[in-house]
Motif scaffolding. Structure first.
Motif, PDB file in Angstrom:
ATOM      1  N   UNK A  78       0.835  -1.200   0.000  1.00 11.87           N
ATOM      2  CA  UNK A  78       0.000   0.000   0.000  1.00 11.87           C
ATOM      3  C   UNK A  78       0.872   1.253   0.000  1.00 11.87           C
ATOM      4  N   UNK A  79       0.596   2.136  -0.941  1.00 15.27           N
ATOM      5  CA  UNK A  79       1.281   3.422  -1.015  1.00 15.27           C
ATOM      6  C   UNK A  79       0.359   4.496  -0.441  1.00 15.27           C
ATOM      7  N   UNK A  80       0.852   5.210   0.557  1.00 14.92           N
ATOM      8  CA  UNK A  80       0.030   6.203   1.253  1.00 14.92           C
ATOM      9  C   UNK A  80      -0.384   7.337   0.311  1.00 14.92           C
ATOM     10  N   UNK A  81      -1.662   7.737   0.459  1.00 14.39           N
ATOM     11  CA  UNK A  81      -2.190   8.886  -0.283  1.00 14.39           C
ATOM     12  C   UNK A  81      -2.342  10.075   0.657  1.00 14.39           C
ATOM     13  N   UNK A  82      -3.001   9.830   1.792  1.00 15.38           N
ATOM     14  CA  UNK A  82      -3.247  10.930   2.729  1.00 15.38           C
ATOM     15  C   UNK A  82      -3.671  10.384   4.082  1.00 15.38           C
ATOM     16  N   UNK A  83      -3.630  11.253   5.106  1.00 19.11           N
ATOM     17  CA  UNK A  83      -4.203  10.965   6.406  1.00 19.11           C
ATOM     18  C   UNK A  83      -3.388  10.060   7.304  1.00 19.11           C
ATOM     19  N   UNK A  84      -3.854   9.938   8.546  1.00 18.42           N
ATOM     20  CA  UNK A  84      -3.227   9.087   9.557  1.00 18.42           C
ATOM     21  C   UNK A  84      -4.269   8.129  10.126  1.00 18.42           C
TER      22      UNK A  84
END
Length: 287
Positions: free
Chosen positions: A253-259
Protein backbone atom coordinates in the motif's frame (compact mmCIF):
# COMPACT_ATOMS: atom_id res chain seq x y z
CA UNK A 1 -57.12 1.95 23.13
CA UNK A 2 -55.69 4.88 25.08
CA UNK A 3 -54.21 7.62 22.91
CA UNK A 4 -50.87 7.46 24.76
CA UNK A 5 -50.46 3.82 23.69
CA UNK A 6 -51.49 4.28 20.07
CA UNK A 7 -48.40 6.11 18.81
CA UNK A 8 -45.85 3.65 20.33
CA UNK A 9 -47.84 0.74 18.88
CA UNK A 10 -47.91 2.33 15.43
CA UNK A 11 -44.19 3.05 15.78
CA UNK A 12 -43.39 -0.57 16.64
CA UNK A 13 -45.46 -1.96 13.74
CA UNK A 14 -43.95 0.40 11.17
CA UNK A 15 -40.41 -0.15 12.48
CA UNK A 16 -40.78 -3.93 12.50
CA UNK A 17 -42.02 -3.93 8.90
CA UNK A 18 -39.19 -1.68 7.70
CA UNK A 19 -36.48 -3.55 9.64
CA UNK A 20 -37.69 -6.90 8.30
CA UNK A 21 -37.84 -5.65 4.71
CA UNK A 22 -34.39 -4.04 5.02
CA UNK A 23 -32.91 -7.28 6.32
CA UNK A 24 -34.39 -9.23 3.42
CA UNK A 25 -33.15 -6.61 0.93
CA UNK A 26 -29.66 -6.73 2.53
CA UNK A 27 -29.71 -3.05 3.46
CA UNK A 28 -29.16 -4.18 7.07
CA UNK A 29 -27.69 -7.33 8.55
CA UNK A 30 -29.42 -8.99 11.54
CA UNK A 31 -27.74 -6.79 14.15
CA UNK A 32 -28.46 -3.70 12.05
CA UNK A 33 -32.11 -4.69 11.69
CA UNK A 34 -32.55 -5.16 15.44
CA UNK A 35 -30.84 -1.88 16.36
CA UNK A 36 -32.63 -0.13 13.48
CA UNK A 37 -35.97 -1.36 14.83
CA UNK A 38 -35.18 0.14 18.24
CA UNK A 39 -34.02 3.47 16.82
CA UNK A 40 -36.99 3.82 14.45
CA UNK A 41 -39.48 2.91 17.17
CA UNK A 42 -38.11 5.59 19.50
CA UNK A 43 -38.18 8.30 16.85
CA UNK A 44 -41.70 7.58 15.59
CA UNK A 45 -43.12 7.00 19.09
CA UNK A 46 -41.85 10.35 20.34
CA UNK A 47 -42.74 12.47 17.33
CA UNK A 48 -43.94 11.60 13.83
CA UNK A 49 -41.77 14.35 12.33
CA UNK A 50 -38.66 12.95 14.01
CA UNK A 51 -39.58 9.55 12.62
CA UNK A 52 -40.11 11.02 9.16
CA UNK A 53 -36.68 12.64 8.91
CA UNK A 54 -35.05 9.39 10.08
CA UNK A 55 -36.97 7.38 7.48
CA UNK A 56 -36.19 9.86 4.69
CA UNK A 57 -32.51 9.53 5.58
CA UNK A 58 -32.69 5.75 5.70
CA UNK A 59 -34.67 5.16 2.50
CA UNK A 60 -32.92 7.71 0.30
CA UNK A 61 -29.48 6.70 1.55
CA UNK A 62 -30.23 3.01 0.99
CA UNK A 63 -31.51 3.79 -2.51
CA UNK A 64 -28.40 5.75 -3.49
CA UNK A 65 -26.11 3.20 -1.85
CA UNK A 66 -27.47 0.55 -4.22
CA UNK A 67 -27.39 2.90 -7.22
CA UNK A 68 -24.46 2.23 -9.54
CA UNK A 69 -23.26 -0.84 -7.63
CA UNK A 70 -21.29 -2.23 -10.58
CA UNK A 71 -19.12 0.88 -10.75
CA UNK A 72 -18.74 1.12 -6.96
CA UNK A 73 -17.65 -2.53 -6.76
CA UNK A 74 -14.62 -1.71 -8.89
CA UNK A 75 -13.58 1.25 -6.73
CA UNK A 76 -14.66 0.57 -3.14
CA UNK A 77 -12.39 -1.84 -1.25
CA UNK A 78 -15.06 -2.28 1.45
CA UNK A 79 -17.95 -2.77 -0.96
CA UNK A 80 -20.86 -4.81 0.40
CA UNK A 81 -23.69 -6.16 -1.72
CA UNK A 82 -26.76 -4.01 -1.05
CA UNK A 83 -24.71 -1.67 1.16
CA UNK A 84 -25.48 -3.91 4.13
CA UNK A 85 -25.04 -2.04 7.44
CA UNK A 86 -24.54 -3.51 10.93
CA UNK A 87 -25.49 -2.30 14.40
CA UNK A 88 -22.30 -0.26 14.76
CA UNK A 89 -23.05 1.76 11.63
CA UNK A 90 -26.69 2.18 12.65
CA UNK A 91 -25.80 3.53 16.09
CA UNK A 92 -22.93 5.71 14.88
CA UNK A 93 -25.30 7.30 12.36
CA UNK A 94 -28.32 7.63 14.65
CA UNK A 95 -27.10 7.39 18.26
CA UNK A 96 -26.72 11.12 18.88
CA UNK A 97 -30.04 11.85 17.17
CA UNK A 98 -31.76 9.19 19.30
CA UNK A 99 -30.35 10.71 22.49
CA UNK A 100 -31.63 14.16 21.45
CA UNK A 101 -35.05 12.70 20.63
CA UNK A 102 -35.24 11.08 24.08
CA UNK A 103 -34.26 14.35 25.76
CA UNK A 104 -36.93 16.17 23.75
CA UNK A 105 -39.47 13.56 24.88
CA UNK A 106 -38.41 13.92 28.51
CA UNK A 107 -38.76 17.71 28.42
CA UNK A 108 -41.72 18.18 26.08
CA UNK A 109 -43.45 14.82 25.76
CA UNK A 110 -44.87 13.98 22.34
CA UNK A 111 -46.06 17.53 21.65
CA UNK A 112 -44.90 18.90 18.30
CA UNK A 113 -43.17 22.26 18.65
CA UNK A 114 -42.54 25.05 16.18
CA UNK A 115 -39.02 26.38 15.91
CA UNK A 116 -39.43 29.47 18.08
CA UNK A 117 -36.82 30.32 20.69
CA UNK A 118 -39.16 32.90 22.28
CA UNK A 119 -41.57 30.11 23.19
CA UNK A 120 -38.94 27.49 24.06
CA UNK A 121 -35.25 27.98 23.42
CA UNK A 122 -34.50 24.49 24.75
CA UNK A 123 -36.87 22.73 22.34
CA UNK A 124 -35.73 24.90 19.44
CA UNK A 125 -32.14 23.98 20.23
CA UNK A 126 -32.95 20.27 20.52
CA UNK A 127 -34.93 20.22 17.28
CA UNK A 128 -32.12 22.09 15.54
CA UNK A 129 -29.66 19.47 16.76
CA UNK A 130 -31.84 16.62 15.50
CA UNK A 131 -32.28 18.27 12.11
CA UNK A 132 -28.54 19.00 11.88
CA UNK A 133 -27.77 15.40 12.77
CA UNK A 134 -29.80 13.94 9.92
CA UNK A 135 -28.83 16.65 7.44
CA UNK A 136 -25.22 15.67 8.04
CA UNK A 137 -25.92 11.95 7.72
CA UNK A 138 -28.05 12.33 4.61
CA UNK A 139 -25.82 14.92 2.97
CA UNK A 140 -22.67 12.92 3.56
CA UNK A 141 -24.23 9.69 2.30
CA UNK A 142 -25.65 11.32 -0.83
CA UNK A 143 -22.28 12.99 -1.44
CA UNK A 144 -20.33 9.74 -1.04
CA UNK A 145 -22.67 7.49 -2.97
CA UNK A 146 -23.30 9.87 -5.89
CA UNK A 147 -19.96 11.67 -5.92
CA UNK A 148 -18.05 8.45 -6.49
CA UNK A 149 -20.05 7.90 -9.69
CA UNK A 150 -19.08 11.29 -11.11
CA UNK A 151 -16.68 11.37 -14.06
CA UNK A 152 -15.05 14.41 -12.48
CA UNK A 153 -11.61 13.91 -10.94
CA UNK A 154 -11.90 14.05 -7.10
CA UNK A 155 -9.69 16.53 -5.29
CA UNK A 156 -8.44 16.25 -1.72
CA UNK A 157 -10.38 18.80 0.33
CA UNK A 158 -7.29 19.96 2.24
CA UNK A 159 -4.90 20.49 -0.70
CA UNK A 160 -7.18 20.47 -3.76
CA UNK A 161 -4.78 18.03 -5.41
CA UNK A 162 -6.31 15.33 -7.66
CA UNK A 163 -6.72 11.95 -5.93
CA UNK A 164 -8.10 8.54 -6.84
CA UNK A 165 -11.79 7.78 -6.48
CA UNK A 166 -12.54 6.35 -3.06
CA UNK A 167 -9.90 8.43 -1.27
CA UNK A 168 -11.10 9.68 2.11
CA UNK A 169 -11.48 13.44 1.87
CA UNK A 170 -11.76 13.47 -1.91
CA UNK A 171 -14.53 15.77 -3.12
CA UNK A 172 -16.22 16.64 -6.41
CA UNK A 173 -18.65 19.37 -7.40
CA UNK A 174 -21.33 16.74 -7.96
CA UNK A 175 -20.70 15.32 -4.50
CA UNK A 176 -20.96 18.72 -2.82
CA UNK A 177 -24.20 19.50 -4.66
CA UNK A 178 -25.54 16.11 -3.60
CA UNK A 179 -24.66 16.90 0.02
CA UNK A 180 -26.63 20.15 -0.08
CA UNK A 181 -29.56 18.39 -1.75
CA UNK A 182 -29.49 15.62 0.84
CA UNK A 183 -29.65 18.13 3.65
CA UNK A 184 -32.42 20.18 2.05
CA UNK A 185 -34.64 17.10 1.72
CA UNK A 186 -34.47 16.62 5.49
CA UNK A 187 -35.46 20.22 6.14
CA UNK A 188 -38.21 20.11 3.52
CA UNK A 189 -39.68 16.96 5.08
CA UNK A 190 -39.71 18.48 8.56
CA UNK A 191 -41.25 21.78 7.43
CA UNK A 192 -43.89 20.14 5.21
CA UNK A 193 -45.15 17.77 7.91
CA UNK A 194 -45.19 20.65 10.36
CA UNK A 195 -47.97 22.25 8.32
CA UNK A 196 -50.25 19.43 9.57
CA UNK A 197 -48.82 18.67 13.02
CA UNK A 198 -48.16 22.11 14.54
CA UNK A 199 -50.24 25.15 15.35
CA UNK A 200 -47.88 28.06 14.72
CA UNK A 201 -48.84 31.69 14.27
CA UNK A 202 -48.68 32.86 10.66
CA UNK A 203 -45.38 34.71 11.08
CA UNK A 204 -43.79 31.81 12.91
CA UNK A 205 -45.04 29.31 10.32
CA UNK A 206 -43.63 31.47 7.53
CA UNK A 207 -40.28 31.65 9.29
CA UNK A 208 -40.08 27.84 9.41
CA UNK A 209 -39.29 27.94 5.68
CA UNK A 210 -35.82 29.21 6.57
CA UNK A 211 -35.10 25.71 7.84
CA UNK A 212 -34.90 24.43 4.25
CA UNK A 213 -31.87 26.49 3.13
CA UNK A 214 -30.37 26.03 6.60
CA UNK A 215 -30.71 22.27 6.16
CA UNK A 216 -29.01 22.44 2.77
CA UNK A 217 -26.15 24.32 4.41
CA UNK A 218 -26.02 21.77 7.24
CA UNK A 219 -25.81 18.91 4.73
CA UNK A 220 -22.98 20.62 2.88
CA UNK A 221 -21.20 21.60 6.10
CA UNK A 222 -21.51 18.08 7.51
CA UNK A 223 -20.08 16.59 4.34
CA UNK A 224 -17.16 19.03 4.36
CA UNK A 225 -16.39 18.32 8.01
CA UNK A 226 -16.48 14.60 7.24
CA UNK A 227 -14.15 15.14 4.27
CA UNK A 228 -11.68 17.23 6.28
CA UNK A 229 -11.55 14.60 9.02
CA UNK A 230 -11.24 11.88 6.38
CA UNK A 231 -8.35 13.64 4.67
CA UNK A 232 -6.40 14.22 7.90
CA UNK A 233 -7.30 11.69 10.60
CA UNK A 234 -8.31 8.74 8.40
CA UNK A 235 -5.75 6.79 6.41
CA UNK A 236 -6.02 6.37 2.65
CA UNK A 237 -3.59 4.40 0.53
CA UNK A 238 -3.47 2.70 -2.86
CA UNK A 239 -3.02 -1.06 -2.83
CA UNK A 240 -1.07 -2.19 -5.89
CA UNK A 241 -2.28 -5.78 -5.44
CA UNK A 242 -6.01 -5.06 -5.22
CA UNK A 243 -5.71 -1.97 -7.43
CA UNK A 244 -8.00 -0.08 -5.07
CA UNK A 245 -7.86 2.64 -2.44
CA UNK A 246 -7.78 1.05 1.03
CA UNK A 247 -8.07 2.37 4.57
CA UNK A 248 -5.19 0.53 6.20
CA UNK A 249 -1.42 0.63 5.60
CA UNK A 250 0.39 -2.48 4.38
CA UNK A 251 3.44 -3.71 2.45
CA UNK A 252 1.69 -3.31 -0.90
CA UNK A 253 0.00 0.00 0.00
CA UNK A 254 1.28 3.42 -1.02
CA UNK A 255 0.03 6.20 1.25
CA UNK A 256 -2.19 8.89 -0.28
CA UNK A 257 -3.25 10.93 2.73
CA UNK A 258 -4.20 10.97 6.41
CA UNK A 259 -3.23 9.09 9.56
CA UNK A 260 -4.75 5.97 11.12
CA UNK A 261 -6.41 7.80 14.01
CA UNK A 262 -10.11 7.50 13.18
CA UNK A 263 -11.98 4.88 11.18
CA UNK A 264 -14.97 5.66 8.99
CA UNK A 265 -17.50 5.17 11.80
CA UNK A 266 -15.61 7.51 14.13
CA UNK A 267 -15.34 10.14 11.40
CA UNK A 268 -19.10 9.94 10.87
CA UNK A 269 -19.74 10.26 14.61
CA UNK A 270 -17.54 13.35 15.02
CA UNK A 271 -18.92 15.09 11.93
CA UNK A 272 -22.50 14.37 13.02
CA UNK A 273 -21.81 15.74 16.51
CA UNK A 274 -20.20 18.93 15.23
CA UNK A 275 -22.93 19.55 12.64
CA UNK A 276 -25.68 18.95 15.22
CA UNK A 277 -24.08 21.47 17.60
CA UNK A 278 -23.61 24.10 14.88
CA UNK A 279 -27.16 23.69 13.56
CA UNK A 280 -28.59 23.81 17.07
CA UNK A 281 -26.83 27.11 17.82
CA UNK A 282 -27.81 28.56 14.44
CA UNK A 283 -31.48 27.71 15.02
CA UNK A 284 -31.42 29.68 18.28
CA UNK A 285 -30.23 32.76 16.39
CA UNK A 286 -32.54 32.39 13.39
CA UNK A 287 -35.71 31.28 15.13
Amino acid sequence: MEANLFQPLVAAIISAAIATRSYRKKSLDLSGAISGFAVMTIHIAVNYRFGAVLLVFFFTSSMFTKYGEDKKRKVDADFKEGGQRNWIQVLFNSGIGTCLVLIAWKLGGTQDYCLDSKVSSVMTSLIGGIIGHYCCCNGDTWSSELGILSDEQPRLVTTFKPVRRGTNGGVTKAGLLAAAAGGSVIGLTFVFLGLFTTNCTFNTALKQLLLIPLSALAGLCGSLIDSILGATLQYSGFCTVRNKVVGKPGPSVKKISGFSILDNNAVNLVSVFLTAVLTSITCLYIF
